[in-house]
Enzyme design. Structure first.
Site, PDB file in Angstrom:
ATOM      1  N   SER A   1       0.826  -1.203   0.000  1.00  0.00           N
ATOM      2  CA  SER A   1       0.000   0.000   0.000  1.00  0.00           C
ATOM      3  C   SER A   1       0.869   1.266   0.000  1.00  0.00           C
ATOM      4  O   SER A   1       0.800   2.081  -0.920  1.00  0.00           O
ATOM      5  CB  SER A   1      -0.920  -0.037   1.226  1.00  0.00           C
ATOM      6  OG  SER A   1      -1.698   1.135   1.296  1.00  0.00           O
TER       7      SER A   1
ATOM      8  N   SER B   1       9.394 -12.374  -3.881  1.00  0.00           N
ATOM      9  CA  SER B   1       8.230 -11.490  -3.800  1.00  0.00           C
ATOM     10  C   SER B   1       7.466 -11.389  -5.115  1.00  0.00           C
ATOM     11  O   SER B   1       8.050 -11.154  -6.176  1.00  0.00           O
ATOM     12  CB  SER B   1       8.675 -10.095  -3.376  1.00  0.00           C
ATOM     13  OG  SER B   1       7.589  -9.195  -3.482  1.00  0.00           O
TER      14      SER B   1
ATOM     15  N   HIS C   1       5.275   4.643  10.280  1.00  0.00           N
ATOM     16  CA  HIS C   1       4.516   4.404  11.511  1.00  0.00           C
ATOM     17  C   HIS C   1       5.536   4.113  12.600  1.00  0.00           C
ATOM     18  O   HIS C   1       6.570   3.498  12.340  1.00  0.00           O
ATOM     19  CB  HIS C   1       3.554   3.221  11.300  1.00  0.00           C
ATOM     20  CG  HIS C   1       2.760   2.830  12.521  1.00  0.00           C
ATOM     21  ND1 HIS C   1       2.201   3.746  13.377  1.00  0.00           N
ATOM     22  CD2 HIS C   1       2.442   1.611  13.020  1.00  0.00           C
ATOM     23  CE1 HIS C   1       1.561   3.099  14.341  1.00  0.00           C
ATOM     24  NE2 HIS C   1       1.693   1.797  14.145  1.00  0.00           N
TER      25      HIS C   1
ATOM     26  N   SER D   1     -32.313  15.841   8.710  1.00  0.00           N
ATOM     27  CA  SER D   1     -33.565  16.506   9.107  1.00  0.00           C
ATOM     28  C   SER D   1     -33.441  17.026  10.543  1.00  0.00           C
ATOM     29  O   SER D   1     -32.596  16.576  11.313  1.00  0.00           O
ATOM     30  CB  SER D   1     -34.722  15.507   9.034  1.00  0.00           C
ATOM     31  OG  SER D   1     -34.561  14.521  10.051  1.00  0.00           O
TER      32      SER D   1
END
Ligand code: NAD
Ligand code: MG
Length: 344
Positions: A31, A55, A111, A255
């Site tokens: 990612s 990989s 991270h 609403s």
């Protein structure tokens, strides 16, 4: 932690020239990895992707014209090593590449978990920094391609070279984060707030809330389909409004009845008991209880994680949701998977 007003950096604060004679090794091509590698490459930075021989992501990276080496070889050639393999794999990868980091090189994270919880104890002569985009990788890439930025976080854990922060900012510019704004933080603050946020609100809190609401309706005789739309499908519409214009814009759009019901009943639900539970979760993040549990769970081969994942997948709301999303035309466009290379 003590509250403070953080510094925010933009393009003008970053000197991309700092990367001109440097090589960046991006370890991992998932990612975040694919987005950082491609954005840096488009920014004119010399990039090497570090992947294992086995990989399945090697072909995807090579097809984009990126140089691919093993993590060790990539780190050997690089001045900045960006650690973008899964957090649970990072300590072993660090052990493998440790000898390739020369004094003044940078070990760069997205991270803070492994540094903050001492799973990686970096040598003292290297810089250790974090640029954490506050978004999934496919958006980091898509925003960059659309000449937009992705907000990010910057932290310096160790400044051996004297220019750790400047290099991190240049990296942030290279992946497009300074276009949007980069907020200064610490490894501790990023790690603890990230874990708490995903547990209490984003991933844990919201899914538990949705499932509890769904179950309450279904157990009281309402149809599964109604319960699904009310408790899960509409969540996105409400969150989109808050994302665009804050909670106020959401109240303006629903609403008066929904607004009054929400204003009077929300705190009945999220009462002191829930807040006390949140404090417990935060304490377990702060004192390392959660980190130790997760590390031990991985060392044991993830038995609980696997079982919980399986149970969650077979929850009734997942089954009814899959049927319903298949029936409605709107799902056609939205069902497109993000352009993230397959993990291996
Ligand atoms: P990912 O799971 O999407 O990708 C991991 C990549 O690492 C894959 O390409 C995989 O092939 C590779 N890999 C796995 N084991 C490896 C090994 N032993 N050696 C070399 N490569 C290996 O990971 P991700 O979600 O991009 O996470 C990377 C880092 O970014 C983590 O620190 C994560 O916390 C952080 N982060 C992720 C996101 C996010 O949205 N996914 C957001 C911010 C920060
Ligand atoms: Mg090196």
């Amino acid at each position: 932690m003590t509250n403070h007003e953080p510094q925010i950096y933009y393009d003008d604060d970053a000197d991309e020239e700092l990367l001109a004679n440097k090589t960046v090794a991006v370890l991992g091509y998932g990612s975040q990895g694919h987005a950082h590698a491609l954005n840096l490459d488009d920014s004119g930075v010399d990039v090497i992707v570090g992947l294992r021989e086995s990989s399945s992501s090697r072909d995807a990276a090579a097809a984009e014209g990126l140089r691919v080496e093993t993590p060790v070889e990539a780190a050997r050639q690089a001045d900045i090593v960006s650690m973008l393999v899964p957090d649970t794999v990072q300590p072993a990868v660090y052990d493998a590449i440790r000898d390739e980091l020369e004094p003044g090189d940078t070990l760069q994270f997205a991270h803070g978990f492994n540094i903050h919880y001492n799973q990686i104890q970096p040598d003292e002569d290297i810089d250790v920094t974090m640029i954490a985009p506050k978004s999934p990788g496919h958006l980091v890439r898509r925003n960059f391609e659309n000449d937009e930025g992705t907000p990010g976080l910057l932290a310096v854990y160790q400044d051996a070279s004297g220019e750790a922060e400047e290099k991190a900012l240049a990296y942030a510019a290279g992946i497009g984060c300074t276009r949007a704004g980069v907020v200064e933080t610490s490894f501790q603050e990023e790690t603890e707030s990230d874990l708490f946020g995903e547990q209490a609100v984003l991933c844990g809190g919201i899914t538990a809330l949705i499932k509890a609401g769904y179950e309450t309706l279904v157990e009281n005789g309402y149809s599964r389909e109604m319960a699904y739309f009310e408790c899960l499908n509409e969540m996105k519409l409400i969150v989109d409004l808050m994302y665009e214009g804050g909670i106020g814009e959401m109240w303006d759009s629903v609403s008066d009845t929904a607004e009054y019901g929400g204003l009077t009943r929300g705190d009945v639900l999220i009462d002191d008991h829930v807040r006390e539970n949140m404090e417990v979760l935060l304490e377990e993040v702060q004192d390392g209880t959660f980190a130790r549990e997760w590390i031990a769970e991985n060392q044991a081969g993830r038995p609980s994680y696997t079982r919980l994942r399986q149970a969650d997948k077979s929850h009734d709301i997942e089954e009814v949701g899959e049927e319903l999303r298949g029936l409605f035309a709107w799902s056609e466009d939205e069902a497109e998977p993000p352009e993230v290379p397959a993990d291996d």
